[in-house]
Motif scaffolding. Structure first.
Motif, PDB file in Angstrom:
ATOM      1  N   PRO A   1       0.802  -1.233   0.000  1.00 36.91           N
ATOM      2  CA  PRO A   1       0.000   0.000   0.000  1.00 36.91           C
ATOM      3  C   PRO A   1       0.833   1.282   0.000  1.00 36.91           C
ATOM      4  O   PRO A   1       0.388   2.302  -0.504  1.00 36.91           O
ATOM      5  CB  PRO A   1      -0.854  -0.110   1.262  1.00 36.91           C
ATOM      6  N   GLU A   2       2.073   1.226   0.520  1.00 33.40           N
ATOM      7  CA  GLU A   2       2.932   2.420   0.506  1.00 33.40           C
ATOM      8  C   GLU A   2       3.318   2.792  -0.928  1.00 33.40           C
ATOM      9  O   GLU A   2       3.435   3.973  -1.266  1.00 33.40           O
ATOM     10  CB  GLU A   2       4.173   2.213   1.377  1.00 33.40           C
ATOM     11  N   VAL A   3       3.470   1.801  -1.791  1.00 31.91           N
ATOM     12  CA  VAL A   3       3.781   2.048  -3.207  1.00 31.91           C
ATOM     13  C   VAL A   3       2.559   2.649  -3.903  1.00 31.91           C
ATOM     14  O   VAL A   3       2.672   3.609  -4.662  1.00 31.91           O
ATOM     15  CB  VAL A   3       4.238   0.747  -3.909  1.00 31.91           C
ATOM     16  N   LEU A   4       1.394   2.103  -3.608  1.00 36.42           N
ATOM     17  CA  LEU A   4       0.144   2.630  -4.169  1.00 36.42           C
ATOM     18  C   LEU A   4      -0.065   4.079  -3.747  1.00 36.42           C
ATOM     19  O   LEU A   4      -0.426   4.932  -4.566  1.00 36.42           O
ATOM     20  CB  LEU A   4      -1.037   1.760  -3.728  1.00 36.42           C
ATOM     21  N   LYS A   5       0.197   4.368  -2.489  1.00 34.87           N
ATOM     22  CA  LYS A   5       0.030   5.739  -1.982  1.00 34.87           C
ATOM     23  C   LYS A   5       0.991   6.705  -2.676  1.00 34.87           C
ATOM     24  O   LYS A   5       0.606   7.810  -3.058  1.00 34.87           O
ATOM     25  CB  LYS A   5       0.264   5.741  -0.468  1.00 34.87           C
ATOM     26  N   LYS A   6       2.222   6.270  -2.871  1.00 31.91           N
ATOM     27  CA  LYS A   6       3.215   7.111  -3.541  1.00 31.91           C
ATOM     28  C   LYS A   6       2.832   7.341  -5.008  1.00 31.91           C
ATOM     29  O   LYS A   6       2.991   8.449  -5.526  1.00 31.91           O
ATOM     30  CB  LYS A   6       4.593   6.449  -3.433  1.00 31.91           C
ATOM     31  N   ALA A   7       2.324   6.317  -5.664  1.00 33.55           N
ATOM     32  CA  ALA A   7       1.888   6.454  -7.065  1.00 33.55           C
ATOM     33  C   ALA A   7       0.710   7.422  -7.167  1.00 33.55           C
ATOM     34  O   ALA A   7       0.655   8.251  -8.088  1.00 33.55           O
ATOM     35  CB  ALA A   7       1.513   5.093  -7.633  1.00 33.55           C
ATOM     36  N   ARG A   8      -0.228   7.325  -6.230  1.00 30.94           N
ATOM     37  CA  ARG A   8      -1.385   8.239  -6.237  1.00 30.94           C
ATOM     38  C   ARG A   8      -0.934   9.682  -6.011  1.00 30.94           C
ATOM     39  O   ARG A   8      -1.402  10.603  -6.674  1.00 30.94           O
ATOM     40  CB  ARG A   8      -2.410   7.842  -5.185  1.00 30.94           C
ATOM     41  N   ALA A   9       0.004   9.877  -5.095  1.00 26.17           N
ATOM     42  CA  ALA A   9       0.515  11.223  -4.830  1.00 26.17           C
ATOM     43  C   ALA A   9       1.193  11.788  -6.078  1.00 26.17           C
ATOM     44  O   ALA A   9       1.021  12.966  -6.411  1.00 26.17           O
ATOM     45  CB  ALA A   9       1.482  11.202  -3.655  1.00 26.17           C
ATOM     46  N   GLU A  10       1.946  10.958  -6.783  1.00 28.11           N
ATOM     47  CA  GLU A  10       2.585  11.419  -8.017  1.00 28.11           C
ATOM     48  C   GLU A  10       1.535  11.795  -9.057  1.00 28.11           C
ATOM     49  O   GLU A  10       1.634  12.853  -9.694  1.00 28.11           O
ATOM     50  CB  GLU A  10       3.511  10.336  -8.578  1.00 28.11           C
TER      51      GLU A  10
ATOM     52  N   HIS B   1       7.315   9.303 -13.446  1.00 21.39           N
ATOM     53  CA  HIS B   1       8.459   8.408 -13.315  1.00 21.39           C
ATOM     54  C   HIS B   1       8.190   7.243 -12.369  1.00 21.39           C
ATOM     55  O   HIS B   1       8.579   6.105 -12.651  1.00 21.39           O
ATOM     56  CB  HIS B   1       9.695   9.189 -12.873  1.00 21.39           C
ATOM     57  N   TYR B   2       7.528   7.493 -11.257  1.00 24.64           N
ATOM     58  CA  TYR B   2       7.279   6.408 -10.299  1.00 24.64           C
ATOM     59  C   TYR B   2       6.293   5.395 -10.879  1.00 24.64           C
ATOM     60  O   TYR B   2       6.468   4.184 -10.706  1.00 24.64           O
ATOM     61  CB  TYR B   2       6.777   6.958  -8.963  1.00 24.64           C
ATOM     62  N   LEU B   3       5.288   5.871 -11.602  1.00 20.44           N
ATOM     63  CA  LEU B   3       4.354   4.956 -12.267  1.00 20.44           C
ATOM     64  C   LEU B   3       5.110   4.084 -13.266  1.00 20.44           C
ATOM     65  O   LEU B   3       4.880   2.874 -13.341  1.00 20.44           O
ATOM     66  CB  LEU B   3       3.226   5.734 -12.960  1.00 20.44           C
ATOM     67  N   GLN B   4       6.031   4.675 -14.014  1.00 22.18           N
ATOM     68  CA  GLN B   4       6.843   3.903 -14.962  1.00 22.18           C
ATOM     69  C   GLN B   4       7.718   2.887 -14.226  1.00 22.18           C
ATOM     70  O   GLN B   4       7.914   1.766 -14.713  1.00 22.18           O
ATOM     71  CB  GLN B   4       7.701   4.835 -15.818  1.00 22.18           C
ATOM     72  N   ASN B   5       8.241   3.256 -13.060  1.00 19.92           N
ATOM     73  CA  ASN B   5       9.020   2.316 -12.256  1.00 19.92           C
ATOM     74  C   ASN B   5       8.180   1.122 -11.828  1.00 19.92           C
ATOM     75  O   ASN B   5       8.648  -0.016 -11.838  1.00 19.92           O
ATOM     76  CB  ASN B   5       9.588   3.001 -11.014  1.00 19.92           C
ATOM     77  N   ILE B   6       6.932   1.381 -11.431  1.00 22.55           N
ATOM     78  CA  ILE B   6       6.025   0.302 -11.025  1.00 22.55           C
ATOM     79  C   ILE B   6       5.787  -0.640 -12.194  1.00 22.55           C
ATOM     80  O   ILE B   6       5.829  -1.866 -12.044  1.00 22.55           O
ATOM     81  CB  ILE B   6       4.687   0.884 -10.507  1.00 22.55           C
ATOM     82  N   ILE B   7       5.560  -0.092 -13.355  1.00 22.40           N
ATOM     83  CA  ILE B   7       5.308  -0.915 -14.544  1.00 22.40           C
ATOM     84  C   ILE B   7       6.555  -1.721 -14.901  1.00 22.40           C
ATOM     85  O   ILE B   7       6.459  -2.928 -15.169  1.00 22.40           O
ATOM     86  CB  ILE B   7       4.840  -0.031 -15.720  1.00 22.40           C
TER      87      ILE B   7
ATOM     88  N   ARG C   1      14.030   0.549  -7.327  1.00 24.21           N
ATOM     89  CA  ARG C   1      15.294   0.081  -7.904  1.00 24.21           C
ATOM     90  C   ARG C   1      15.564   0.762  -9.249  1.00 24.21           C
ATOM     91  O   ARG C   1      16.693   0.852  -9.679  1.00 24.21           O
ATOM     92  CB  ARG C   1      15.337  -1.441  -8.012  1.00 24.21           C
ATOM     93  N   PHE C   2      14.527   1.259  -9.915  1.00 25.37           N
ATOM     94  CA  PHE C   2      14.719   1.928 -11.198  1.00 25.37           C
ATOM     95  C   PHE C   2      15.090   3.402 -11.028  1.00 25.37           C
ATOM     96  O   PHE C   2      15.443   4.062 -11.993  1.00 25.37           O
ATOM     97  CB  PHE C   2      13.479   1.767 -12.083  1.00 25.37           C
ATOM     98  N   ASP C   3      15.014   3.908  -9.816  1.00 25.20           N
ATOM     99  CA  ASP C   3      15.454   5.279  -9.531  1.00 25.20           C
ATOM    100  C   ASP C   3      16.939   5.328  -9.199  1.00 25.20           C
ATOM    101  O   ASP C   3      17.628   6.264  -9.563  1.00 25.20           O
ATOM    102  CB  ASP C   3      14.689   5.867  -8.333  1.00 25.20           C
ATOM    103  N   ASN C   4      17.424   4.289  -8.515  1.00 25.77           N
ATOM    104  CA  ASN C   4      18.800   4.342  -8.018  1.00 25.77           C
ATOM    105  C   ASN C   4      19.819   3.745  -8.976  1.00 25.77           C
ATOM    106  O   ASN C   4      20.967   3.572  -8.625  1.00 25.77           O
ATOM    107  CB  ASN C   4      18.894   3.664  -6.639  1.00 25.77           C
TER     108      ASN C   4
ATOM    109  N   ILE D   1      17.153  -0.221 -17.262  1.00 23.41           N
ATOM    110  CA  ILE D   1      16.034  -0.596 -18.127  1.00 23.41           C
ATOM    111  C   ILE D   1      16.484  -1.576 -19.207  1.00 23.41           C
ATOM    112  O   ILE D   1      15.686  -2.335 -19.731  1.00 23.41           O
ATOM    113  CB  ILE D   1      15.345   0.667 -18.697  1.00 23.41           C
ATOM    114  N   GLN D   2      17.789  -1.607 -19.518  1.00 19.64           N
ATOM    115  CA  GLN D   2      18.287  -2.536 -20.527  1.00 19.64           C
ATOM    116  C   GLN D   2      18.273  -3.984 -20.029  1.00 19.64           C
ATOM    117  O   GLN D   2      18.357  -4.909 -20.826  1.00 19.64           O
ATOM    118  CB  GLN D   2      19.703  -2.150 -20.959  1.00 19.64           C
ATOM    119  N   LYS D   3      18.192  -4.179 -18.704  1.00 18.30           N
ATOM    120  CA  LYS D   3      18.136  -5.532 -18.160  1.00 18.30           C
ATOM    121  C   LYS D   3      16.709  -6.071 -18.135  1.00 18.30           C
ATOM    122  O   LYS D   3      16.506  -7.250 -17.901  1.00 18.30           O
ATOM    123  CB  LYS D   3      18.712  -5.565 -16.741  1.00 18.30           C
ATOM    124  N   VAL D   4      15.729  -5.207 -18.358  1.00 18.09           N
ATOM    125  CA  VAL D   4      14.330  -5.634 -18.368  1.00 18.09           C
ATOM    126  C   VAL D   4      13.929  -5.830 -19.816  1.00 18.09           C
ATOM    127  O   VAL D   4      13.967  -4.898 -20.610  1.00 18.09           O
ATOM    128  CB  VAL D   4      13.417  -4.585 -17.696  1.00 18.09           C
TER     129      VAL D   4
END
Length: 186
Positions: free
Chosen positions: A8-17, A37-43, A102-105, A110-113
Motif C-alpha cells: 500500500p505504501e507504493v500505491l500511496k506514492k503512485a497516487r501522490a505522483e 516516473h514512479y508509475l513507470q518504475n512500477i510498470i 530500484r529503477f530510480d537508483n 532498463i536494458q536488463k528488463v
C-alpha cells in the motif's frame, strides 16, 4: 494491482505522483506518461517480475556464436527465459522482491528488463502495450481508492498456461474518488 495492494505504501506514492503531475481535474493522458516516473518504475518492476510470457519467441542463430560461454552452431533454435533472467540474483539485488525504487537508483537498468524482447527482434507492439498499461493503471489509481478484501496478502501463485496467469484471480474493493465527478459526465 495485486502487487500494489500487497504494498500500500507504493500505491500511496503512485497516487501522490498522479495527483501532483496530472491533478484531480482531468484524467491521465498519454502526454503525462513521460512525467510519471514512479508509475513507470512500477510498470517496469511488474514486467520484470511478471513478463507477459516467461519464454521469449524462439530465435535461430544465423551464424556460429557464443551464448553464455557455450558455442552455439548455426541454425540452432534459441529460447530466452526472460522470467529467469529477470529474477537472477546475480543481476538484481533482492531479485524476487517488488521494489519499484530500484529503477530510480540505477540498479534497475532498463536494458536488463526485456519482457518484450530486445533489439530488432523485439515485439513491435511493446510501445503500445506499455502505453496501455500506463494509462490503464494510472486511471485505476487516479480514479479509485483500492483495498484488499481481507488482511491476507494477495496470493501471487502463477497458474498454468503460456502467459502464466495468476492461479487465483484478484478480488479487491474499490471506492470512487471525487475525481470521478470531474472526468465522467452522465
Amino acid at each position: 494491482m495485486s502487487k500494489l495492494l500487497n504494498h500500500p505504501e507504493v500505491l500511496k506514492k503512485a497516487r501522490a505522483e498522479l495527483d501532483g503531475v496530472v491533478g484531480e481535474e482531468r484524467l491521465i493522458e498519454e502526454a503525462d506518461l513521460g512525467k510519471l516516473h514512479y508509475l513507470q518504475n512500477i510498470i517496469s518492476e511488474t514486467f520484470r517480475l511478471y513478463p507477459p510470457t516467461p519464454l521469449l519467441l524462439p530465435h535461430m542463430a544465423s551464424d556460429v556464436c557464443k551464448v553464455g560461454g557455450y558455442n552455439v552452431p548455426r541454425d540452432t533454435i534459441l529460447l530466452v527465459n526472460s522470467w529467469a533472467i529477470h529474477r537472477d540474483p546475480m543481476l538484481w539485488a533482492d531479485s524476487t522482491s517488488f521494489k519499484p525504487e530500484r529503477f530510480d537508483n540505477g540498479e534497475g537498468d532498463i536494458q536488463k528488463v526485456m519482457p518484450f524482447g530486445m533489439g530488432r527482434r523485439a515485439c513491435p507492439g511493446s510501445g503500445l502495450g506499455q502505453r496501455f498499461v500506463g494509462l490503464t493503471l494510472g486511471a485505476l489509481i487516479q480514479c479509485f481508492e483500492w483495498e484488499k478484501v481481507d488482511e491476507i496478502e494477495i496470493d501471487m501463485t502463477e497458474g498454468k498456461g503460456l502467459t502464466m496467469p495468476k492461479a487465483h484471480p484478484l478480488e479487491a474493493m474499490c471506492k470512487a474518488r471525487h475525481i470521478i465527478n470531474n472526468v465522467i459526465t452522465i
